[in-house]
Write a protein that holds these residues in place. Structure first.
Motif, PDB file in Angstrom:
ATOM      1  N   ASP A  74      11.661  21.217 -38.789  1.00 21.35           N
ATOM      2  CA  ASP A  74      11.107  20.710 -37.514  1.00 21.35           C
ATOM      3  C   ASP A  74       9.848  19.967 -37.638  1.00 21.35           C
ATOM      4  O   ASP A  74       9.870  18.895 -37.032  1.00 21.35           O
ATOM      5  CB  ASP A  74      10.860  22.176 -36.561  1.00 21.35           C
ATOM      6  N   ASN A  75       8.867  20.518 -38.177  1.00 18.69           N
ATOM      7  CA  ASN A  75       7.578  19.664 -38.520  1.00 18.69           C
ATOM      8  C   ASN A  75       7.834  18.364 -39.138  1.00 18.69           C
ATOM      9  O   ASN A  75       7.074  17.300 -38.569  1.00 18.69           O
ATOM     10  CB  ASN A  75       6.669  20.749 -39.070  1.00 18.69           C
ATOM     11  N   THR A  76       8.750  18.424 -40.023  1.00 17.36           N
ATOM     12  CA  THR A  76       8.855  17.275 -40.961  1.00 17.36           C
ATOM     13  C   THR A  76       9.442  16.242 -40.186  1.00 17.36           C
ATOM     14  O   THR A  76       9.143  15.095 -40.020  1.00 17.36           O
ATOM     15  CB  THR A  76       9.704  17.615 -42.223  1.00 17.36           C
ATOM     16  N   GLY A 107      23.701  27.074 -43.863  1.00 17.33           N
ATOM     17  CA  GLY A 107      23.042  27.001 -45.210  1.00 17.33           C
ATOM     18  C   GLY A 107      21.683  26.573 -44.781  1.00 17.33           C
ATOM     19  O   GLY A 107      20.982  26.824 -43.860  1.00 17.33           O
ATOM     20  N   PRO A 108      21.084  25.890 -45.538  1.00 16.81           N
ATOM     21  CA  PRO A 108      19.654  25.246 -45.347  1.00 16.81           C
ATOM     22  C   PRO A 108      19.657  24.513 -44.187  1.00 16.81           C
ATOM     23  O   PRO A 108      20.427  23.646 -43.942  1.00 16.81           O
ATOM     24  CB  PRO A 108      19.222  24.436 -46.676  1.00 16.81           C
ATOM     25  N   THR A 109      18.519  24.542 -43.238  1.00 20.66           N
ATOM     26  CA  THR A 109      18.352  23.731 -42.223  1.00 20.66           C
ATOM     27  C   THR A 109      18.040  22.443 -42.758  1.00 20.66           C
ATOM     28  O   THR A 109      17.024  22.273 -43.550  1.00 20.66           O
ATOM     29  CB  THR A 109      17.062  24.257 -41.425  1.00 20.66           C
ATOM     30  N   ILE A 110      18.852  21.520 -42.348  1.00 29.48           N
ATOM     31  CA  ILE A 110      18.637  19.973 -42.889  1.00 29.48           C
ATOM     32  C   ILE A 110      18.674  18.865 -41.931  1.00 29.48           C
ATOM     33  O   ILE A 110      19.432  19.104 -40.762  1.00 29.48           O
ATOM     34  CB  ILE A 110      19.647  19.926 -44.057  1.00 29.48           C
ATOM     35  N   ALA A 111      17.924  17.978 -42.300  1.00 27.61           N
ATOM     36  CA  ALA A 111      18.129  16.662 -41.207  1.00 27.61           C
ATOM     37  C   ALA A 111      18.166  15.321 -42.229  1.00 27.61           C
ATOM     38  O   ALA A 111      17.772  15.389 -43.321  1.00 27.61           O
ATOM     39  CB  ALA A 111      17.013  16.766 -40.507  1.00 27.61           C
ATOM     40  N   TRP A 112      19.188  14.436 -41.849  1.00 24.04           N
ATOM     41  CA  TRP A 112      19.282  13.131 -42.689  1.00 24.04           C
ATOM     42  C   TRP A 112      18.448  12.073 -41.964  1.00 24.04           C
ATOM     43  O   TRP A 112      18.547  11.944 -40.697  1.00 24.04           O
ATOM     44  CB  TRP A 112      20.770  12.827 -42.650  1.00 24.04           C
ATOM     45  N   PHE A 113      17.998  11.204 -42.629  1.00 26.54           N
ATOM     46  CA  PHE A 113      17.544   9.802 -42.118  1.00 26.54           C
ATOM     47  C   PHE A 113      17.778   8.710 -43.242  1.00 26.54           C
ATOM     48  O   PHE A 113      18.140   9.134 -44.294  1.00 26.54           O
ATOM     49  CB  PHE A 113      15.988   9.959 -41.753  1.00 26.54           C
ATOM     50  N   LYS A 114      17.548   7.609 -42.747  1.00 25.62           N
ATOM     51  CA  LYS A 114      18.059   6.282 -43.741  1.00 25.62           C
ATOM     52  C   LYS A 114      16.455   5.704 -44.046  1.00 25.62           C
ATOM     53  O   LYS A 114      15.606   5.557 -43.230  1.00 25.62           O
ATOM     54  CB  LYS A 114      18.830   5.376 -42.976  1.00 25.62           C
ATOM     55  N   VAL A 123      15.880  15.903 -45.565  1.00 26.00           N
ATOM     56  CA  VAL A 123      14.827  16.988 -45.506  1.00 26.00           C
ATOM     57  C   VAL A 123      15.617  18.287 -45.435  1.00 26.00           C
ATOM     58  O   VAL A 123      16.182  18.145 -44.563  1.00 26.00           O
ATOM     59  CB  VAL A 123      13.636  16.682 -44.779  1.00 26.00           C
ATOM     60  N   LEU A 124      15.256  19.122 -46.194  1.00 25.82           N
ATOM     61  CA  LEU A 124      15.670  20.516 -46.327  1.00 25.82           C
ATOM     62  C   LEU A 124      14.820  21.554 -46.581  1.00 25.82           C
ATOM     63  O   LEU A 124      13.929  21.261 -47.310  1.00 25.82           O
ATOM     64  CB  LEU A 124      17.157  20.618 -47.009  1.00 25.82           C
ATOM     65  N   GLN A 125      15.016  22.468 -45.580  1.00 23.15           N
ATOM     66  CA  GLN A 125      14.018  23.721 -45.633  1.00 23.15           C
ATOM     67  C   GLN A 125      14.039  24.656 -46.947  1.00 23.15           C
ATOM     68  O   GLN A 125      15.273  24.907 -47.196  1.00 23.15           O
ATOM     69  CB  GLN A 125      14.107  24.363 -44.338  1.00 23.15           C
TER      70      GLN A 125
END
Length: 127
Positions: A74-76, A107-114, A123-125
């Protein structure tokens, strides 16, 4: 055959200068340009460098090419947003991002960007 060798990863971009600026200034990574003109990323905790090379007919990867483990996704994501980076929105059956572009509880909390070349990063926790 390869059990005692070192391996490293690499990926292409269409504009090496934009990539250097993004990975160095936006993401805060150590970036060097080697004698062949290829970028080398040094990431603390990784034993090998990651190379980024120019490719005139570059096509962005349609899969995640680089994952960053972080303490708090979240912070990232908030930090990425503050730098103008918007996380991807996905709705593929079980993989559904929330309003911030984060997948939780699968699974792990994750977000994608380009990156500027359209390659997908995440980024994954750390669990």
């Amino acid at each position: 055959m390869f059990s005692n060798t070192k391996a490293f990863s690499g990926f292409s971009v269409d504009d090496l200068q934009k990539a250097k600026e993004f990975y160095e200034n936006t993401l805060g990574l150590e970036v060097a340009q080697n004698e062949m003109g290829i970028l080398e990323l040094t990431i603390e905790g990784c034993s090998n460098k990651i190379i980024i090379y120019p490719k005139p007919n570059h096509e962005p990867a349609t899969f995640t090419i680089l994952n960053f483990q972080v303490q708090d996704v979240d912070n990232t994501v908030d930090e990425l947003n503050a730098k103008g980076i918007v996380c991807e929105q996905y709705d593929f059956g079980q993989i559904k991002t929330d309003a911030k572009g984060i997948v939780r509880g699968m699974g792990p909390t994750i977000a994608w960007f380009k990156d500027p070349a359209g390659n997908i990063l995440s980024v994954l926790q750390v669990q």
